[in-house]
Design a protein around this motif. Sequence first.
Motif, PDB file in Angstrom:
ATOM      1  N   THR A  64      -0.983 -36.103 -23.787  1.00 13.53           N
ATOM      2  CA  THR A  64      -1.411 -36.396 -22.417  1.00 13.53           C
ATOM      3  C   THR A  64      -2.630 -35.549 -22.085  1.00 13.53           C
ATOM      4  O   THR A  64      -2.743 -34.393 -22.517  1.00 13.53           O
ATOM      5  CB  THR A  64      -0.299 -36.094 -21.397  1.00 13.53           C
ATOM      6  OG1 THR A  64       0.080 -34.717 -21.504  1.00 13.53           O
ATOM      7  CG2 THR A  64       0.909 -36.972 -21.648  1.00 13.53           C
ATOM      8  N   THR A  65      -3.529 -36.128 -21.309  1.00 15.26           N
ATOM      9  CA  THR A  65      -4.730 -35.405 -20.877  1.00 15.26           C
ATOM     10  C   THR A  65      -4.955 -35.644 -19.397  1.00 15.26           C
ATOM     11  O   THR A  65      -4.643 -36.723 -18.861  1.00 15.26           O
ATOM     12  CB  THR A  65      -5.972 -35.862 -21.666  1.00 15.26           C
ATOM     13  OG1 THR A  65      -6.246 -37.238 -21.361  1.00 15.26           O
ATOM     14  CG2 THR A  65      -5.757 -35.707 -23.170  1.00 15.26           C
ATOM     15  N   HIS A  66      -5.503 -34.619 -18.753  1.00 16.06           N
ATOM     16  CA  HIS A  66      -5.851 -34.726 -17.332  1.00 16.06           C
ATOM     17  C   HIS A  66      -6.855 -33.630 -17.001  1.00 16.06           C
ATOM     18  O   HIS A  66      -6.556 -32.432 -17.150  1.00 16.06           O
ATOM     19  CB  HIS A  66      -4.612 -34.578 -16.439  1.00 16.06           C
ATOM     20  CG  HIS A  66      -4.923 -34.569 -14.975  1.00 16.06           C
ATOM     21  ND1 HIS A  66      -5.397 -35.666 -14.306  1.00 16.06           N
ATOM     22  CD2 HIS A  66      -4.837 -33.562 -14.059  1.00 16.06           C
ATOM     23  CE1 HIS A  66      -5.570 -35.359 -13.036  1.00 16.06           C
ATOM     24  NE2 HIS A  66      -5.236 -34.080 -12.855  1.00 16.06           N
ATOM     25  N   GLU A  67      -8.044 -34.062 -16.613  1.00 15.51           N
ATOM     26  CA  GLU A  67      -9.105 -33.140 -16.191  1.00 15.51           C
ATOM     27  C   GLU A  67      -9.338 -32.026 -17.217  1.00 15.51           C
ATOM     28  O   GLU A  67      -9.393 -30.842 -16.889  1.00 15.51           O
ATOM     29  CB  GLU A  67      -8.760 -32.527 -14.820  1.00 15.51           C
ATOM     30  CG  GLU A  67      -8.729 -33.568 -13.703  1.00 15.51           C
ATOM     31  CD  GLU A  67      -8.450 -32.933 -12.350  1.00 15.51           C
ATOM     32  OE1 GLU A  67      -8.145 -31.713 -12.325  1.00 15.51           O
ATOM     33  OE2 GLU A  67      -8.554 -33.630 -11.335  1.00 15.51           O
ATOM     34  N   GLY A  68      -9.431 -32.435 -18.467  1.00 14.75           N
ATOM     35  CA  GLY A  68      -9.744 -31.478 -19.520  1.00 14.75           C
ATOM     36  C   GLY A  68      -8.556 -30.728 -20.090  1.00 14.75           C
ATOM     37  O   GLY A  68      -8.702 -29.987 -21.069  1.00 14.75           O
ATOM     38  N   ARG A  69      -7.380 -30.904 -19.536  1.00 14.97           N
ATOM     39  CA  ARG A  69      -6.180 -30.250 -20.054  1.00 14.97           C
ATOM     40  C   ARG A  69      -5.385 -31.237 -20.897  1.00 14.97           C
ATOM     41  O   ARG A  69      -5.310 -32.423 -20.571  1.00 14.97           O
ATOM     42  CB  ARG A  69      -5.301 -29.733 -18.918  1.00 14.97           C
ATOM     43  CG  ARG A  69      -5.955 -28.674 -18.047  1.00 14.97           C
ATOM     44  CD  ARG A  69      -4.962 -28.161 -17.025  1.00 14.97           C
ATOM     45  NE  ARG A  69      -5.529 -27.134 -16.162  1.00 14.97           N
ATOM     46  CZ  ARG A  69      -4.847 -26.469 -15.228  1.00 14.97           C
ATOM     47  NH1 ARG A  69      -3.550 -26.752 -15.048  1.00 14.97           N
ATOM     48  NH2 ARG A  69      -5.434 -25.558 -14.496  1.00 14.97           N
ATOM     49  N   THR A  70      -4.792 -30.738 -21.953  1.00 17.60           N
ATOM     50  CA  THR A  70      -3.995 -31.594 -22.828  1.00 17.60           C
ATOM     51  C   THR A  70      -2.622 -30.981 -23.058  1.00 17.60           C
ATOM     52  O   THR A  70      -2.447 -29.757 -22.966  1.00 17.60           O
ATOM     53  CB  THR A  70      -4.682 -31.789 -24.192  1.00 17.60           C
ATOM     54  OG1 THR A  70      -4.812 -30.510 -24.839  1.00 17.60           O
ATOM     55  CG2 THR A  70      -6.042 -32.437 -24.033  1.00 17.60           C
TER      56      THR A  70
END
Length: 428
Positions: A119-125
């Motif tokens: 999962t990824t969101h705003e550069g975080r995985t």
Amino acid sequence: MVRSPPPFARFEWLIAWRYLRARRSEGGVSVMTWISLVGITLAVFALIATLAVRSGFRAEFVDTILGANAHVTVYGAIYDAETGATSRLLTEYAARTEALAAVPGVTRAAPLIRGQVITTHEGRTSGVEVFGLSEGDLRSLPGIAADETARGDLDRFSDGIAIGSGVARELGAGVGDMIRLISPDGVKTPFGTSPRVKAYEVVYVFSLGRFDIDRTRVYMPFAEAQAFFNREGGADEIEVMVADPENLDRYTLGLMQAAGQGALLWTWQDASGGFLRALEIEDNVMFIIMSILVLIAAMNIISGLVMLVKNKGRDIGILRTMGLSEGAVLRVFFLCGAATGVIGTALGVVLGCLFAIYIDQVFSFVNWALGGGVWDPSIRGIYNVPAKLEFGDVASAVALSLGLSFVVTLFPARRAARMNPVEALRYE
């Protein structure tokens, strides 16, 4: 004919009480007796607190395991798929689910799609495990529907996904945010399989009480999970919940017959049995260690009672010459020593029960006093220290403490009873 008084007559209690409340200058209770009293109190308190935390840990782990995971998981037999690879996909999952749900004692049966994605969101995985369930089946999970800390609307589950609080924290995502799921087993093309990437709205954020589960779990609508993981027309497994998960043996035969030929059953005890057995061994070792502490505290009674017998030698001689029997003298000093055990045990029970009842406040104070970070859920697996008072644990602690106290009291009391009155009064 003069009848001898019955054992533990009133005068024996009066003499024992007089010795106990006498000042030290009069040969009364010594400092060692007070030390033994405090020692027994603290030992019983520690024993009850340990047993309560032990029971709380087991109950907490079992509740979180059973509240979010299947009690029994049904897998299909391995077969060769059209692609040439082996598969366990259950193509007739609807009929099997209906048959499993009809088994007496089964409270829930649901087909499930399971897969691991990034999962990824705003550069975080973050790596997570996706569970594909229908909205009705998701609501039937106790840890999901009854979560008072949950955020979002479960009625919108068909429009997005539900994620654990740990996943939300890792990604910095909340209700209404869009997160991308990346699966390496994606779209099949003439040039091979390319990763599947799709964005989903977070409609629900839950907390199941286990850090490791909240950190890795994502729920997706069943039909969407079938399409995302290339499981069209099938299910990876069927999860079953029963009325009494602690006694699964009574359901095994019925579930095997309902699951059909070639099915494999995997229970929660198979998955977590090693951990539970290790926890049980640790519990037994801790009980033995704490019992030794109670024994050490009880042994101090001997020191205090020996000093009391020595100081009361003259009184023993006088009482014996007045006609007091050896048994009466033994019971008098037995009462003196046993009183220490009884009072210490009672105080220890009170302190132990209060500690178990107010354990959250106690650890909050300890955490505040030490500047925080006392309890790390990423290491412990749960968010706080659990404690569960059980009558059997308190009764075993009381029985152990009183039993040891009474046994060790007999030795100095017997010495007092066998004291020669002539020798006791010779130099008086």
